[in-house]
Design a protein around this motif. Structure first.
Motif, short mmCIF file in Angstrom:
data_model
loop_
_atom_site.label_atom_id
_atom_site.label_comp_id
_atom_site.label_asym_id
_atom_site.label_seq_id
_atom_site.Cartn_x
_atom_site.Cartn_y
_atom_site.Cartn_z
N TRP A 1 -7.06 0.53 -1.22
CA TRP A 1 -8.24 -0.04 -0.57
C TRP A 1 -8.34 -1.54 -0.85
O TRP A 1 -8.63 -2.32 0.06
N ASN B 1 -12.75 -5.75 3.41
CA ASN B 1 -13.41 -6.35 2.25
C ASN B 1 -12.41 -6.77 1.18
O ASN B 1 -12.58 -7.81 0.53
N ASN C 1 -17.03 -0.25 -0.55
CA ASN C 1 -17.53 -0.59 0.78
C ASN C 1 -18.96 -1.09 0.77
O ASN C 1 -19.38 -1.81 1.68
N ASN D 1 -13.46 3.09 -3.58
CA ASN D 1 -13.66 1.93 -2.71
C ASN D 1 -14.95 1.23 -3.10
O ASN D 1 -15.78 1.79 -3.83
N THR E 1 -5.72 -3.42 1.44
CA THR E 1 -5.62 -3.22 2.89
C THR E 1 -6.95 -3.28 3.63
O THR E 1 -6.97 -3.52 4.84
N SER E 2 -8.06 -3.07 2.95
CA SER E 2 -9.36 -3.03 3.63
C SER E 2 -9.81 -4.43 4.02
O SER E 2 -9.35 -5.44 3.47
N SER F 1 0.82 -1.20 0.00
CA SER F 1 0.00 0.00 0.00
C SER F 1 0.86 1.25 0.00
O SER F 1 0.58 2.21 -0.72
#
Length: 398
Positions: A213, A219, A157, A155, A216-217, A9
């Motif tokens: 995103w 999801n 989300n 993203n 690292t996220s 990232s």
């Protein structure tokens, strides 16, 4: 794993403002000429139509059930239906392979439209050299990635939400496979001097943020760790977006994941996809996973690390995959498994995996079969599972 992804990232964020590219090796002139002959009528017809149509982004369609805002992409799980035993239908229940026609699809549809418009316009530019096609494509790119009032947040989300169960899931990341071909088109526009500095920086910064995103996220990690086609298409997206921003560590990560995770977990020594064959759409999902793995090989292979020729200790590799599927792409009536519960008649299409494998293995029969197949699906379901539509974008990015 999370420390590795955090390190990736950091590099992504730093690399996202560079204007350097790692250029692809072009296919030979004869292939390019052949593809122009095959594609010219279809592409120019589409592009001329699209010249009269402006960009439409997700901000034009408010998703009332979304937990996000107007710049947040929203979709709902395809195979989830209202529970008939509950007065309000909540929480939804799953029917694998059976698409619910009442789910919210507007954001998916405009993203597919975006991908088709840009793919056709940039392909027409490659064929003709006319700047008006390039300029129209850039108009769409600005609207989605640069202009504050219309851009999409980088993203997912709130993708593939399930009413009554979750606001968004990692599996929703499959929805942005339609950005892969857009990333490839962006390379052509920049390499040929059509993107100005400000647009190039803004667009690539968006992809750098989205890569951050994805890697690292919660999801994003959830989707990466999926063992079926979802894991494949996560790597395909990350590889192409990493290539776009010139991230060597991201591409190295994708090559390693292909060799150490995707092939061992998904491919049998015979070239079959056991996890896809267990689904209610075994034919479609086998083709879909084949295209995703072939795309990874096409994007990420290097002369020193050729994913097309790599095999696991058990003998699983792409050569066996294409050899297994080829007879059933050529003649679906010989398919030895159950037919798909929906849309079985729609497949096969002009599967990009056939074209890429034909180039990689120098197998003319793969390319010849590819030429004979339909270029475009006729339904939204088909378009959803067919994100690589414009081959001229993939044989030469210069």
């Amino acid at each position: 794993m999370r420390r590795l992804m955090r390190n990736l990232s950091l590099f992504i964020v730093m690399a996202g403002v560079t204007l350097l590219y790692s250029t692809d090796v072009s296919a030979n002139d004869n292939l390019t000429k052949t593809l122009i002959q095959i594609e010219k009528k279809r592409v120019i017809t589409q592009a001329d139509q699209f010249m009269d149509e402006g960009p439409i982004t997700i901000s034009a369609h408010v998703a009332e059930r979304s937990a996000g805002g107007i710049h947040d992409f929203y979709s709902e799980g395809d195979y989830w239906w209202p529970d008939p035993d509950q007065p309000d239908g909540l929480p939804y229940i799953r029917k694998d392979g059976m698409t619910n026609p009442e789910i919210f699809v507007k954001h998916r549809q405009v993203m597919r439209r975006f991908s088709i418009h840009v793919g056709a316009l940039v392909s027409a530019y490659v064929i003709t050299g006319k700047n008006e096609y390039a300029n129209k494509a850039i108009e769409h790119l600005r609207a989605w990635f640069v202009t504050d009032s219309t851009m999409m947040n980088p993203n997912l989300n709130y993708a593939q939400a399930i009413p009554g169960r979750t606001k968004g899931r990692g599996v929703g990341i499959i929805d942005t496979i339609h950005l892969i071909e857009i990333a490839r088109a962006i390379s052509i526009l920049e390499n040929r001097g059509e993107l100005n500095y400000t647009d190039a920086i803004g667009i690539k910064r968006w992809f750098a943020s989205y890569l951050d995103w994805l890697t690292t996220s919660v999801n994003g990690i959830d989707e990466m760790e999926r063992e079926n086609n979802h894991g494949t298409w996560w790597v395909a997206q990350v590889a192409e977006f990493g290539r776009l921003i010139d991230s060597t560590p991201v591409l190295e990560f994708c090559r390693e994941r292909y060799k150490s995770v995707l092939l061992p977990n998904q491919v049998s020594p015979e070239g079959k996809f056991p996890l896809e064959l267990e689904r209610t759409k075994p034919y479609n999902y086998s083709l879909f996973n084949f295209d995703g793995l072939a795309l990874i090989c096409h994007i990420a292979s290097t002369p020193e690390d050729n994913l097309w020729t790599y095999e696991t200790e058990s003998g699983a590799g792409m050569k066996n995959v294409v050899e297994f599927l080829y007879p059933f792409i050529k003649d679906k009536s010989n398919w030895p498994y159950e037919p798909d519960v929906m849309y079985f008649d729609e497949w096969p299409m002009r599967q990009p995996g056939l074209l890429f494998a034909g180039l990689a293995y120098d197998r003319e029969k793969y390319i010849e079969l590819w030429k004979q197949l339909p270029a475009e699906p006729e339904t939204q379901e088909g378009i959803r599972n067919f994100p690589i539509r414009y081959p001229l974008l993939w044989v030469n990015t210069n």
